[in-house]
Write a protein that holds these residues in place. Structure first.
Motif, mmCIF file in Angstrom:
data_model
loop_
_atom_site.group_PDB
_atom_site.id
_atom_site.type_symbol
_atom_site.label_atom_id
_atom_site.label_comp_id
_atom_site.label_asym_id
_atom_site.label_seq_id
_atom_site.Cartn_x
_atom_site.Cartn_y
_atom_site.Cartn_z
ATOM 1 N N LEU A 175 0.857 -1.195 0.000
ATOM 2 C CA LEU A 175 0.000 0.000 0.000
ATOM 3 C C LEU A 175 0.889 1.241 0.000
ATOM 4 C CD1 LEU A 175 -2.669 -1.101 2.642
ATOM 5 C CD2 LEU A 175 -2.759 -1.322 0.164
ATOM 6 N N LEU A 176 0.671 2.116 -0.975
ATOM 7 C CA LEU A 176 1.411 3.369 -1.028
ATOM 8 C C LEU A 176 0.507 4.481 -0.505
ATOM 9 C CD1 LEU A 176 3.772 5.186 -1.850
ATOM 10 C CD2 LEU A 176 2.847 5.240 -4.170
ATOM 11 N N PHE A 177 0.826 4.967 0.698
ATOM 12 C CA PHE A 177 0.048 6.053 1.295
ATOM 13 C C PHE A 177 0.533 7.371 0.711
ATOM 14 C CE2 PHE A 177 -0.780 2.681 4.149
ATOM 15 C CZ PHE A 177 -1.972 2.982 4.791
ATOM 16 N N MET A 178 -0.414 8.193 0.266
ATOM 17 C CA MET A 178 -0.047 9.467 -0.346
ATOM 18 C C MET A 178 -0.636 10.634 0.449
ATOM 19 S SD MET A 178 -0.176 8.441 -4.338
ATOM 20 C CE MET A 178 0.540 9.983 -4.825
ATOM 21 N N VAL A 179 0.266 11.461 0.955
ATOM 22 C CA VAL A 179 -0.147 12.619 1.755
ATOM 23 C C VAL A 179 0.415 13.866 1.077
ATOM 24 C CG1 VAL A 179 0.133 13.761 3.991
ATOM 25 C CG2 VAL A 179 -0.164 11.280 3.898
ATOM 26 N N PRO A 180 -0.445 14.818 0.674
ATOM 27 C CA PRO A 180 0.082 16.010 0.004
ATOM 28 C C PRO A 180 0.791 16.937 0.992
ATOM 29 C CG PRO A 180 -2.325 16.076 0.134
ATOM 30 C CD PRO A 180 -1.893 14.780 0.751
ATOM 31 N N ALA A 181 1.852 17.584 0.509
ATOM 32 C CA ALA A 181 2.625 18.498 1.363
ATOM 33 C C ALA A 181 1.778 19.687 1.804
ATOM 34 C CB ALA A 181 3.860 18.978 0.601
ATOM 35 N N ASP A 182 0.740 20.012 1.013
ATOM 36 C CA ASP A 182 -0.061 21.193 1.361
ATOM 37 C C ASP A 182 -1.319 20.829 2.149
ATOM 38 O OD1 ASP A 182 -1.468 19.911 -0.599
ATOM 39 O OD2 ASP A 182 -1.712 21.648 -1.916
ATOM 40 N N THR A 183 -1.330 19.635 2.764
ATOM 41 C CA THR A 183 -2.499 19.273 3.569
ATOM 42 C C THR A 183 -2.598 20.205 4.776
ATOM 43 O OG1 THR A 183 -3.479 17.576 4.975
ATOM 44 C CG2 THR A 183 -1.112 17.508 4.795
ATOM 45 N N MET A 196 7.016 22.386 -4.027
ATOM 46 C CA MET A 196 6.893 23.740 -3.471
ATOM 47 C C MET A 196 7.609 23.885 -2.122
ATOM 48 S SD MET A 196 2.903 23.653 -2.475
ATOM 49 C CE MET A 196 1.954 22.223 -2.853
ATOM 50 N N LEU A 197 8.275 22.812 -1.675
ATOM 51 C CA LEU A 197 8.953 22.880 -0.377
ATOM 52 C C LEU A 197 10.416 23.264 -0.579
ATOM 53 C CD1 LEU A 197 7.731 19.521 1.238
ATOM 54 C CD2 LEU A 197 6.704 21.765 1.511
ATOM 55 N N ASP A 198 10.930 24.176 0.288
ATOM 56 C CA ASP A 198 12.370 24.403 0.267
ATOM 57 C C ASP A 198 13.023 23.403 1.225
ATOM 58 O OD1 ASP A 198 11.884 25.360 2.813
ATOM 59 O OD2 ASP A 198 11.930 27.472 2.216
ATOM 60 N N GLU A 199 14.354 23.358 1.206
ATOM 61 C CA GLU A 199 15.095 22.371 2.019
ATOM 62 C C GLU A 199 14.697 22.441 3.497
ATOM 63 O OE1 GLU A 199 17.415 19.904 1.359
ATOM 64 O OE2 GLU A 199 16.626 20.189 -0.661
ATOM 65 N N GLU A 200 14.613 23.673 3.998
ATOM 66 C CA GLU A 200 14.351 23.884 5.425
ATOM 67 C C GLU A 200 13.000 23.288 5.825
ATOM 68 O OE1 GLU A 200 13.972 27.685 8.387
ATOM 69 O OE2 GLU A 200 15.005 28.004 6.477
ATOM 70 N N LEU A 201 11.993 23.595 5.005
ATOM 71 C CA LEU A 201 10.631 23.117 5.287
ATOM 72 C C LEU A 201 10.582 21.593 5.201
ATOM 73 C CD1 LEU A 201 7.989 24.409 6.036
ATOM 74 C CD2 LEU A 201 7.404 24.602 3.626
ATOM 75 N N GLN A 202 11.301 21.048 4.193
ATOM 76 C CA GLN A 202 11.307 19.593 4.007
ATOM 77 C C GLN A 202 11.942 18.896 5.215
ATOM 78 O OE1 GLN A 202 11.777 18.309 -0.066
ATOM 79 N NE2 GLN A 202 13.074 16.610 0.594
ATOM 80 N N THR A 203 13.046 19.460 5.716
ATOM 81 C CA THR A 203 13.731 18.898 6.887
ATOM 82 C C THR A 203 12.793 18.912 8.092
ATOM 83 O OG1 THR A 203 15.754 19.843 6.002
ATOM 84 C CG2 THR A 203 15.851 19.018 8.259
ATOM 85 N N GLU A 204 12.065 20.014 8.219
ATOM 86 C CA GLU A 204 11.125 20.137 9.337
ATOM 87 C C GLU A 204 10.016 19.071 9.231
ATOM 88 O OE1 GLU A 204 8.238 23.596 10.865
ATOM 89 O OE2 GLU A 204 10.173 24.317 10.113
ATOM 90 N N MET A 205 9.527 18.856 7.999
ATOM 91 C CA MET A 205 8.428 17.901 7.803
ATOM 92 C C MET A 205 8.879 16.458 8.022
ATOM 93 S SD MET A 205 6.346 19.530 4.598
ATOM 94 C CE MET A 205 4.847 18.571 4.678
ATOM 95 N N LYS A 206 10.153 16.191 7.771
ATOM 96 C CA LYS A 206 10.672 14.821 7.962
ATOM 97 C C LYS A 206 10.482 14.357 9.399
ATOM 98 C CE LYS A 206 14.146 14.570 4.322
ATOM 99 N NZ LYS A 206 15.570 14.695 3.987
ATOM 100 N N ARG A 207 10.578 15.318 10.339
ATOM 101 C CA ARG A 207 10.440 14.966 11.762
ATOM 102 C C ARG A 207 9.036 14.440 12.068
ATOM 103 N NH1 ARG A 207 12.514 20.521 13.093
ATOM 104 N NH2 ARG A 207 14.738 20.425 12.684
ATOM 105 N N ASP A 208 8.120 14.773 11.169
ATOM 106 C CA ASP A 208 6.721 14.416 11.411
ATOM 107 C C ASP A 208 6.327 13.083 10.759
ATOM 108 O OD1 ASP A 208 4.254 15.119 12.558
ATOM 109 O OD2 ASP A 208 3.498 15.687 10.582
ATOM 110 N N VAL A 209 7.284 12.448 10.092
ATOM 111 C CA VAL A 209 6.984 11.166 9.432
ATOM 112 C C VAL A 209 6.913 10.075 10.490
ATOM 113 C CG1 VAL A 209 7.895 9.411 7.849
ATOM 114 C CG2 VAL A 209 8.031 11.826 7.236
ATOM 115 N N PRO A 210 5.885 9.195 10.445
ATOM 116 C CA PRO A 210 5.772 8.122 11.436
ATOM 117 C C PRO A 210 7.049 7.282 11.499
ATOM 118 C CG PRO A 210 3.818 8.200 10.049
ATOM 119 C CD PRO A 210 4.791 9.161 9.468
ATOM 120 N N GLU A 211 7.421 6.870 12.699
ATOM 121 C CA GLU A 211 8.684 6.139 12.907
ATOM 122 C C GLU A 211 8.747 4.836 12.119
ATOM 123 O OE1 GLU A 211 10.192 5.421 16.949
ATOM 124 O OE2 GLU A 211 9.213 7.326 17.460
ATOM 125 N N GLY A 212 9.927 4.553 11.599
ATOM 126 C CA GLY A 212 10.166 3.271 10.923
ATOM 127 C C GLY A 212 9.494 3.140 9.565
#
Length: 332
Positions: A245-253, A289-305
């Motif tokens: 299953l490929l879960f798809m979550v848009p960056a602009d949610t 539409m994400l810059d590096e900084e925003l992308q790094t910040e969003m990575k912290r929010d990805v479910p573990e593992g």
């Protein structure tokens, strides 16, 4: 005719198998024999209604208007022990992933998963035995034979669950159709509003070294889909068959990635807890539409593992990385 009206994944059909032919009660007679013994042959069996898998089909449109399927009757037995001809079988060709159910009880009878695989949906009546079967030491010339067995008539349901390697899971507008159009040769209808996809789309994704896998875009599930809200359950059943299953979550949610992911997961769990055991990959879409900084910040929010990748279908960003992730998940 649009693809929407061509895609039929559920049909209800009344199937009637053929009656078996009667056995013959013939007694052998020829110019040398005036009182010969029994030589009546058996009746032929009635025709079956058979379901056959066909890998070239992806819809049951050809069965949509066939409400009654009637197989042929068997012929009666003849003299000289000749067996009657078998009744004509009716063969219903179906796409792979089709399940047959009893319409009244809902019981699953069987499923078709291979090309050319056949199963009997409604069995034909057996042919009656000819009189020679009833000959005994004390009864030399039985003048009776067995009648054929009646055919059966019942309503059955044929239901398609798509067989694909990867199923796309996400809310409407998560970018599933766009990804499918970019990553494969499929041409789904794409627009900027919810519920553009009303039927599952299938695409063949080519991978390195002439390999490929099948991806299915299942219409967006919404909160409450498992209770049948929106287009809910009809589409969730197609996810049951996918291996990854490929879960798809848009960056602009409006929600965090984790919140969006948890809601999708909850819907799947409510519908069928077994789906929770399938391998999952997460794609954060519309990430051009994400810059590096925003992308790094969003990575912290990805479910573990969780295996994840930031992609943009339009900008072709990280599409090959996504294919690699999916290929590994399919073949683990």
């Amino acid at each position: 005719m649009s693809q929407g009206s061509n895609f039929v994944d559920y049909v209800k059909i009344c199937c009637r198998s053929g009656h078996g032919g009667a056995g013959s009660s013939h007694l052998h007679r020829d110019k040398f024999t005036s009182t010969g013994g029994p030589d009546g042959g058996d009746g032929g069996r009635g025709g079956h209604v058979i379901v056959k898998g066909n890998a070239q089909l992806w819809t049951m449109l050809h069965l949509k208007y066939r409400k009654h399927v009637i197989a042929g009757d068997g012929d009666p037995g003849g003299s000289s022990l000749s067996t009657g001809k078998t009744g004509r079988d009716e063969i219903l060709e179906v796409p792979l992933g089709t399940i047959a159910r009893d319409a009244e009880t809902g019981e699953v009878l069987f499923e078709i998963t291979k090309d050319g695989e056949t199963k009997i949906l409604t069995e034909g009546g057996r042919g009656g035995l000819g009189n020679w079967h009833f000959k005994t030491a004390t009864r030399q010339t039985p003048r009776f034979a067995q009648p054929g067995e009646s055919g059966r008539e019942k309503w059955n349901v044929l239901e398609l669950k798509i067989l694909a390697d990867v199923g796309l899971v996400g809310f409407p507008n998560a970018g599933k159709s766009t990804l499918l159009s970019v990553i494969s040769a499929a041409k789904p209808e794409i627009a900027d509003y919810a519920f553009t996809t009303l039927v599952p789309n299938l695409g063949i994704v080519s991978y390195r070294g002439n390999k490929s896998f099948v991806m299915a875009d299942i219409p967006g599930i919404i909160e409450g889909a498992s209770q049948g809200k929106g287009l809910g359950i009809r589409f969730l059943r197609h996810i049951e068959r996918n291996s990854v299953l490929l879960f798809m979550v848009p960056a602009d949610t409006g929600r965090t990635i984790k919140e969006e992911y948890e809601i999708l997961l909850h819907e799947l769990n409510e519908y069928n807890p077994e789906l929770m055991h399938k391998p999952r990959v997460l794609a954060i879409t519309k990430s051009d539409m994400l810059d590096e900084e925003l992308q790094t910040e969003m990575k912290r929010d990805v479910p573990e593992g969780m295996s994840y990748v930031f992609i943009s279908s339009v900008a072709q960003k990280n599409i090959n990385e996504l294919k690699d992730l999916l290929w590994r998940a399919i073949n683990q």
